[in-house]
Design an enzyme around this catalytic site. Sequence first.
Site, PDB file in Angstrom:
ATOM      1  N   ASP A   8       0.851  -1.185   0.000  1.00  0.00           N
ATOM      2  CA  ASP A   8       0.000   0.000   0.000  1.00  0.00           C
ATOM      3  C   ASP A   8       0.886   1.233   0.000  1.00  0.00           C
ATOM      4  OD1 ASP A   8      -2.046  -1.788   0.161  1.00  0.00           O
ATOM      5  OD2 ASP A   8      -2.790  -1.140   2.122  1.00  0.00           O
ATOM      6  N   ASP A 129     -15.339  -2.960  -1.237  1.00  0.00           N
ATOM      7  CA  ASP A 129     -14.916  -2.690   0.134  1.00  0.00           C
ATOM      8  C   ASP A 129     -16.152  -2.365   0.944  1.00  0.00           C
ATOM      9  OD1 ASP A 129     -12.351  -2.847  -0.976  1.00  0.00           O
ATOM     10  OD2 ASP A 129     -12.347  -0.702  -1.414  1.00  0.00           O
TER      11      ASP A 129
END
Length: 239
Positions: A8, A129
């Site tokens: 990330d 998500d």
Amino acid sequence: MILYPAIDLKDGHCVRLLKGDMEKATVFGDDPAAQARQFVEAGSEWLHLVDLNGAFAGRPVNAAAVEAILAAVDVPVQLGGGIRDIETIEMWLDKGVARVILGTVAVENPDLVREAASLFPGKVAVGLDARNGKVATRGWAEETEVTVTDLAGQLEDAGIAAIIYTDIDRDGAMQGPNVSATAALARATTIPVIASGGVSSLKDIEALRDAIGISGVISGRALYDGALDLKAALDALAG
């Protein structure tokens, strides 16, 4: 089942967020390409990259770090974060990304997902998500009333390569993945489902492996913290 180590990217660094909060970022390294090489040298066959700044900005922000990773490794890479139009998809695929992940745009413009999947077969995935089963968008900052299973159903015939399902409240929290919700989604769709969020031990890897229909698993913080040994996880999935 494929294990996707996560890198990330925030401000050019490798970080992990706690439950999607940009203000709660732990920096694990300032050389994303070196981290990518480390994962590949340990046996990883795919990498999962997220441009966190891009997810909020709605456009690529950590392009230099992504390009450095692409130059450093020879395994396929999937990338999400700020990819919201055909031009950006095409740009990343041209640069060598194997699969792009569309998140926000899958909710706000599902026709674009269909167009992209048609133009680039096998190269478009959708990131779903969710908090409490409801999809969140724009870097998880905005919640919708759309359920994960409803959106997956709408995309069933779109031709996308995979769905990456993240339980936001588990992400980065080292509390284990939401195996039951992930497996339920896998049962509800013919699209391959990749589990993400909360994977923190070999036991978690084995639970996802043994759940029917899950095709992949993403892990980040646990690999950086050492709570999950990458080679042991790869061996468990290979066996």
